[in-house]
Design a protein around this motif. Structure first.
Motif, mmCIF file in Angstrom:
data_model
loop_
_atom_site.group_PDB
_atom_site.id
_atom_site.type_symbol
_atom_site.label_atom_id
_atom_site.label_comp_id
_atom_site.label_asym_id
_atom_site.label_seq_id
_atom_site.Cartn_x
_atom_site.Cartn_y
_atom_site.Cartn_z
ATOM 1 N N ASP A 28 0.827 -1.210 0.000
ATOM 2 C CA ASP A 28 0.000 0.000 0.000
ATOM 3 C C ASP A 28 0.862 1.261 0.000
ATOM 4 N N PHE A 29 1.927 1.272 0.788
ATOM 5 C CA PHE A 29 2.837 2.427 0.806
ATOM 6 C C PHE A 29 3.411 2.672 -0.586
ATOM 7 N N CYS A 30 3.804 1.594 -1.251
ATOM 8 C CA CYS A 30 4.418 1.720 -2.582
ATOM 9 C C CYS A 30 3.410 2.165 -3.627
ATOM 10 N N THR A 31 2.191 1.660 -3.553
ATOM 11 C CA THR A 31 1.147 2.107 -4.475
ATOM 12 C C THR A 31 0.912 3.596 -4.298
ATOM 13 N N HIS A 32 0.832 4.037 -3.065
ATOM 14 C CA HIS A 32 0.637 5.467 -2.792
ATOM 15 C C HIS A 32 1.784 6.291 -3.382
ATOM 16 N N ALA A 33 3.010 5.833 -3.188
ATOM 17 C CA ALA A 33 4.172 6.562 -3.717
ATOM 18 C C ALA A 33 4.135 6.622 -5.246
ATOM 19 N N ARG A 34 3.777 5.520 -5.910
ATOM 20 C CA ARG A 34 3.692 5.525 -7.379
ATOM 21 C C ARG A 34 2.626 6.488 -7.876
ATOM 22 N N ILE A 35 1.478 6.484 -7.231
ATOM 23 C CA ILE A 35 0.390 7.383 -7.638
ATOM 24 C C ILE A 35 0.815 8.838 -7.439
ATOM 25 N N GLU A 36 1.501 9.131 -6.337
ATOM 26 C CA GLU A 36 1.978 10.489 -6.083
ATOM 27 C C GLU A 36 3.040 10.900 -7.104
ATOM 28 N N TRP A 37 3.905 9.963 -7.491
ATOM 29 C CA TRP A 37 4.918 10.247 -8.521
ATOM 30 C C TRP A 37 4.242 10.630 -9.839
ATOM 31 N N LEU A 38 3.280 9.828 -10.271
ATOM 32 C CA LEU A 38 2.591 10.118 -11.533
ATOM 33 C C LEU A 38 1.800 11.424 -11.444
ATOM 34 N N ARG A 39 1.110 11.628 -10.324
ATOM 35 C CA ARG A 39 0.329 12.857 -10.148
ATOM 36 C C ARG A 39 1.242 14.081 -10.176
ATOM 37 N N ALA A 40 2.363 14.002 -9.465
ATOM 38 C CA ALA A 40 3.308 15.123 -9.418
ATOM 39 C C ALA A 40 3.895 15.414 -10.798
ATOM 40 N N ALA A 41 3.983 14.381 -11.635
ATOM 41 C CA ALA A 41 4.526 14.546 -12.989
ATOM 42 C C ALA A 41 3.453 14.969 -13.992
ATOM 43 N N GLY A 42 2.211 15.136 -13.515
ATOM 44 C CA GLY A 42 1.145 15.605 -14.391
ATOM 45 C C GLY A 42 0.264 14.531 -14.983
ATOM 46 N N PHE A 43 0.348 13.301 -14.458
ATOM 47 C CA PHE A 43 -0.496 12.224 -14.978
ATOM 48 C C PHE A 43 -1.212 11.562 -13.810
ATOM 49 N N GLY A 44 -2.265 12.227 -13.344
ATOM 50 C CA GLY A 44 -3.035 11.732 -12.207
ATOM 51 C C GLY A 44 -4.220 10.892 -12.630
ATOM 52 N N PHE A 45 -5.080 10.618 -11.674
ATOM 53 C CA PHE A 45 -6.259 9.778 -11.887
ATOM 54 C C PHE A 45 -7.131 10.297 -13.026
ATOM 55 N N GLU A 46 -7.268 11.618 -13.114
ATOM 56 C CA GLU A 46 -8.112 12.216 -14.153
ATOM 57 C C GLU A 46 -7.602 11.875 -15.548
ATOM 58 N N GLN A 47 -6.281 11.869 -15.728
ATOM 59 C CA GLN A 47 -5.709 11.545 -17.035
ATOM 60 C C GLN A 47 -5.954 10.083 -17.392
ATOM 61 N N PHE A 48 -5.873 9.198 -16.413
ATOM 62 C CA PHE A 48 -6.191 7.793 -16.678
ATOM 63 C C PHE A 48 -7.650 7.654 -17.096
ATOM 64 N N GLN A 49 -8.553 8.343 -16.390
ATOM 65 C CA GLN A 49 -9.978 8.291 -16.734
ATOM 66 C C GLN A 49 -10.233 8.843 -18.132
ATOM 67 N N GLN A 50 -9.668 9.993 -18.430
ATOM 68 C CA GLN A 50 -9.870 10.623 -19.736
ATOM 69 C C GLN A 50 -9.367 9.752 -20.878
ATOM 70 N N ASN A 51 -8.258 9.068 -20.655
ATOM 71 C CA ASN A 51 -7.656 8.230 -21.691
ATOM 72 C C ASN A 51 -8.179 6.794 -21.691
ATOM 73 N N GLY A 52 -8.960 6.418 -20.697
ATOM 74 C CA GLY A 52 -9.593 5.102 -20.668
ATOM 75 C C GLY A 52 -8.644 3.923 -20.494
ATOM 76 N N PHE A 53 -7.616 4.096 -19.683
ATOM 77 C CA PHE A 53 -6.713 2.970 -19.427
ATOM 78 C C PHE A 53 -6.148 3.084 -18.019
ATOM 79 N N GLY A 54 -5.444 2.035 -17.612
ATOM 80 C CA GLY A 54 -4.806 2.032 -16.310
ATOM 81 C C GLY A 54 -3.769 0.935 -16.230
ATOM 82 N N PRO A 55 -3.058 0.883 -15.120
ATOM 83 C CA PRO A 55 -2.035 -0.152 -14.962
ATOM 84 C C PRO A 55 -2.663 -1.488 -14.563
#
Length: 149
Positions: A28-55
């Protein structure tokens, strides 16, 4: 290339009956860190939703070295351990460090990108590939061979 670092405080809910961090909380700690890394780089949850894909994760493993306990602050470092040249597959290694700098655990995931509409694996968009290109590599970084059709 830079290492992404995220500090996380161990909470009551992260601990088990042995009064240390339960095994699944490390993931869980690592998942949180990965999500924060992507969000900080400009690719957050909204971008995954808009593009219709995920990991999609195929494999996870954790090695434990030192106990973590409630209220400790853990520094999670995120690095790429392997990538396909087209960005379609990845392996990410996380190192969790205690406040004194000692390695508490190492967690690694391997996965790919999944198109939620077509229900199949895909190559990520160029802006996500660029984010992965900027992430620091592990010392034993490897290129993942592309799958032949």
């Amino acid at each position: 290339m830079s290492v992404f670092r995220q500090t996380i405080e161990v909470r009551w809910v992260d601990c088990d009956a042995n009064q240390h961090v339960r095994h699944s909380a490390y993931a869980d700690f690592c998942t949180h860190a990965r999500i924060e890394w992507l969000r900080a780089a400009g690719f957050g949850f909204e971008q995954f939703q808009q593009n219709g894909f995920g990991p999609v994760i195929f494999k996870e493993s954790t090695e434990y070295f030192k106990e973590l306990k409630m209220s400790e602050r853990v520094l999670v470092e995120v690095r790429a351990a392997a990538l396909a040249t087209d960005g379609s597959r990845f392996t990410i290694r996380h190192e969790m460090l205690k406040e004194d700098g000692r390695l508490a655990a190492r967690h690694e995931i391997s996965g790919a990108w999944f198109d939620l509409r077509a229900r199949k694996l895909m190559v990520p968009p160029p802006n996500l590939q660029a984010i992965f290109a900027e992430l620091a590599r592990t010392d034993d970084f490897a290129e993942i061979p592309l799958k032949q059709a």
